[in-house]
Design a protein around this motif. Structure first.
Motif, PDB file in Angstrom:
ATOM      1  N   LEU A 134      94.382 107.262  24.753  1.00 31.34           N
ATOM      2  CA  LEU A 134      94.821 107.554  23.622  1.00 31.34           C
ATOM      3  C   LEU A 134      93.977 107.501  22.594  1.00 31.34           C
ATOM      4  CD1 LEU A 134      97.712 106.793  22.174  1.00 31.34           C
ATOM      5  CD2 LEU A 134      97.138 104.135  22.390  1.00 31.34           C
ATOM      6  N   ALA A 135      92.641 107.311  22.708  1.00 31.58           N
ATOM      7  CA  ALA A 135      91.831 106.590  21.370  1.00 31.58           C
ATOM      8  C   ALA A 135      91.658 108.524  21.248  1.00 31.58           C
ATOM      9  CB  ALA A 135      90.818 106.705  22.280  1.00 31.58           C
ATOM     10  N   VAL A 136      91.390 109.551  22.151  1.00 32.87           N
ATOM     11  CA  VAL A 136      90.823 110.923  22.078  1.00 32.87           C
ATOM     12  C   VAL A 136      92.359 111.196  21.040  1.00 32.87           C
ATOM     13  CG1 VAL A 136      90.524 113.510  23.042  1.00 32.87           C
ATOM     14  CG2 VAL A 136      89.879 110.762  24.329  1.00 32.87           C
ATOM     15  N   THR A 137      93.408 110.948  21.939  1.00 38.43           N
ATOM     16  CA  THR A 137      94.518 111.867  21.204  1.00 38.43           C
ATOM     17  C   THR A 137      94.703 111.413  20.415  1.00 38.43           C
ATOM     18  OG1 THR A 137      95.855 110.552  22.632  1.00 38.43           O
ATOM     19  CG2 THR A 137      95.004 112.398  23.400  1.00 38.43           C
ATOM     20  N   GLY A 148      79.935 108.152  16.560  1.00 38.65           N
ATOM     21  CA  GLY A 148      81.021 108.598  17.273  1.00 38.65           C
ATOM     22  C   GLY A 148      82.147 107.188  18.091  1.00 38.65           C
ATOM     23  N   LEU A 149      83.063 108.148  19.268  1.00 38.02           N
ATOM     24  CA  LEU A 149      83.387 106.740  20.053  1.00 38.02           C
ATOM     25  C   LEU A 149      81.946 106.216  21.440  1.00 38.02           C
ATOM     26  CD1 LEU A 149      87.289 107.803  20.129  1.00 38.02           C
ATOM     27  CD2 LEU A 149      85.768 105.242  18.663  1.00 38.02           C
ATOM     28  N   PRO A 150      82.355 104.850  21.221  1.00 38.76           N
ATOM     29  CA  PRO A 150      81.880 104.746  22.484  1.00 38.76           C
ATOM     30  C   PRO A 150      82.177 105.461  24.102  1.00 38.76           C
ATOM     31  CG  PRO A 150      82.509 103.044  21.441  1.00 38.76           C
ATOM     32  CD  PRO A 150      83.286 103.862  20.589  1.00 38.76           C
ATOM     33  N   GLY A 151      81.136 106.045  25.224  1.00 38.47           N
ATOM     34  CA  GLY A 151      81.712 106.555  25.728  1.00 38.47           C
ATOM     35  C   GLY A 151      81.066 106.267  26.791  1.00 38.47           C
ATOM     36  N   ASN A 152      81.135 104.363  27.245  1.00 41.33           N
ATOM     37  CA  ASN A 152      81.285 103.619  28.298  1.00 41.33           C
ATOM     38  C   ASN A 152      81.707 103.725  29.393  1.00 41.33           C
ATOM     39  OD1 ASN A 152      82.114 102.043  27.243  1.00 41.33           O
ATOM     40  ND2 ASN A 152      80.384 100.809  26.892  1.00 41.33           N
ATOM     41  N   GLY A 153      83.090 104.747  28.755  1.00 37.77           N
ATOM     42  CA  GLY A 153      84.454 104.410  30.230  1.00 37.77           C
ATOM     43  C   GLY A 153      85.040 102.805  29.764  1.00 37.77           C
ATOM     44  N   HIS A 154      84.774 102.183  28.501  1.00 37.67           N
ATOM     45  CA  HIS A 154      85.319 101.063  28.194  1.00 37.67           C
ATOM     46  C   HIS A 154      86.461 101.339  27.856  1.00 37.67           C
ATOM     47  CE1 HIS A 154      86.979  97.187  27.557  1.00 37.67           C
ATOM     48  NE2 HIS A 154      85.825  96.677  28.749  1.00 37.67           N
ATOM     49  N   GLY A 155      88.003 101.041  27.530  1.00 36.70           N
ATOM     50  CA  GLY A 155      89.031 101.278  27.014  1.00 36.70           C
ATOM     51  C   GLY A 155      89.641 100.558  26.236  1.00 36.70           C
ATOM     52  N   VAL A 156      89.770  98.876  26.189  1.00 37.16           N
ATOM     53  CA  VAL A 156      89.351  97.913  24.867  1.00 37.16           C
ATOM     54  C   VAL A 156      88.382  98.268  24.247  1.00 37.16           C
ATOM     55  CG1 VAL A 156      88.816  96.138  25.009  1.00 37.16           C
ATOM     56  CG2 VAL A 156      90.753  96.488  26.551  1.00 37.16           C
ATOM     57  N   GLU A 157      87.038  98.981  25.125  1.00 36.40           N
ATOM     58  CA  GLU A 157      86.033  99.349  23.714  1.00 36.40           C
ATOM     59  C   GLU A 157      86.175 100.030  23.352  1.00 36.40           C
ATOM     60  OE1 GLU A 157      81.163  99.110  23.309  1.00 36.40           O
ATOM     61  OE2 GLU A 157      81.999  99.623  25.326  1.00 36.40           O
ATOM     62  N   THR A 158      86.231 101.264  23.524  1.00 29.66           N
ATOM     63  CA  THR A 158      86.767 102.345  22.451  1.00 29.66           C
ATOM     64  C   THR A 158      87.589 102.489  22.168  1.00 29.66           C
ATOM     65  OG1 THR A 158      86.134 103.751  24.364  1.00 29.66           O
ATOM     66  CG2 THR A 158      86.735 105.535  23.320  1.00 29.66           C
TER      67      THR A 158
END
Length: 313
Positions: A134-137, A148-158
């Motif tokens: 959802l953060a991407v779309t 840019g958005l965090p890229g560590n794979g944590h959905g809440v953080e992103t």
């Protein structure tokens, strides 16, 4: 040979013995033992009455303290946040005292640009991948955070990074987020039931109050508490932040911030925002964040900076 008469005689003897025992026991209890029991019961009854009265007195003292804080707020707060744009971000654990926090901010004449209620679904670790997608779309041309958005794979953080970018002021020199992009991002998360927005948000905020509560206690408590910290960290990167919490132990957001030397330098905490006093202090902490660019730890917990900020006259 044992016959019926033997059984009758035996039973009669047993009942006779019981009757004699009851008579003797009653006679004994009617003496010193009974007097002692009566004294003990009377003493316990008196102690219970005294304890009940003590509890009632303490409850009344608490009510008076709350009334005093409410009256002091009428004197201390008006005008303190005039022209200041503040966002209220309510976590599921802080929902019970969010309204009180909002009321105090409004009493200080803050421009509360909106209230965002994050839902349990946003914190639930099972939705990690969905939040990442959802953060991407949901991202829009002017909503990308600096770096840019965090890229560590944590959905809440992103997702928190994206929301903080559209809801709080951008750093100096960065392209401001358009109202259309802000509305699109918030609507996307609202439609997916990750949050609810009480009002339409048409502007960005200078500061955010994150209203939190006790730590989680279910099987996913560790991951959920971690996600709450991620939310605070991302909103801290984008602007001044005050955590209006309930309690200061057990691993809740207030205790985590206070235990982190880095976060405690930029994030203010109030550990009794579930009370009128704490809600008053929350507004004063926002004043300190915006006017002095200074964080502080306030409330009734250990190793705090005080009950409330010491603001310049």
């Amino acid at each position: 040979m044992i016959n019926f008469r033997y059984h009758v005689v035996s039973l009669t003897a047993v009942f006779l013995a019981l009757a004699i025992g009851l008579v003797v026991g009653t006679a004994a209890l009617n003496g010193p033992v009974a007097d002692s029991l009566k004294e003990t019961v009377n003493s316990l009854r008196k102690d219970n009455q005294q304890m009940r009265q003590t509890v009632q007195n303490m409850q009344r003292e608490l009510e008076l303290e709350e009334e005093f804080a409410a009256e002091m707020a009428q004197v201390m707060l008006p005008g303190k946040l005039t022209g200041k744009r503040v966002l209220v971000l309510s976590l599921p654990t802080g929902r019970d005292h969010t309204e009180g926090v909002v009321n105090m901010l409004e009493l200080a004449n803050a421009d509360v640009i909106g209230r965002i209620d994050l839902q349990d679904k946003f914190i639930n670790p099972e939705n990690n991948n969905n939040l990442l997608e959802l953060a991407v779309t949901a991202a829009r041309p002017t909503s990308a955070p600096t770096g840019g958005l965090p890229g560590n794979g944590h959905g809440v953080e992103t997702s928190s990074a994206l929301l903080a970018t559209v809801l709080l002021d951008q750093p100096t020199g960065a392209e401001p987020v358009t109202e259309a992009d802000r509305r699109a991002v918030v609507t996307a998360y609202g439609n997916a039931n990750y949050l609810t927005a009480a009002d339409r948000i048409t502007n960005s905020a200078e500061a955010v109050v994150v209203v939190s509560g006790q730590p989680y206690v279910d099987k996913d408590s560790a991951k959920k508490d971690e996600s709450v910290v991620k939310i605070a960290e991302q909103f801290d990167r984008a602007g001044g932040i005050v955590v209006a919490g309930n309690g200061f132990t057990g691993g809740n957001l207030v205790s985590f911030v206070r235990g982190d030397a880095v976060l405690a330098q930029t994030i203010s905490t109030v550990d009794n925002a579930n009370t009128v006093q704490g809600q008053l202090v929350t507004s004063l902490a926002v004043v300190q964040q915006l006017n002095e660019r200074k964080a502080g730890q306030y409330g009734v917990g250990d190793n705090v900076d005080g009950l409330l900020p010491k603001l310049p006259q």
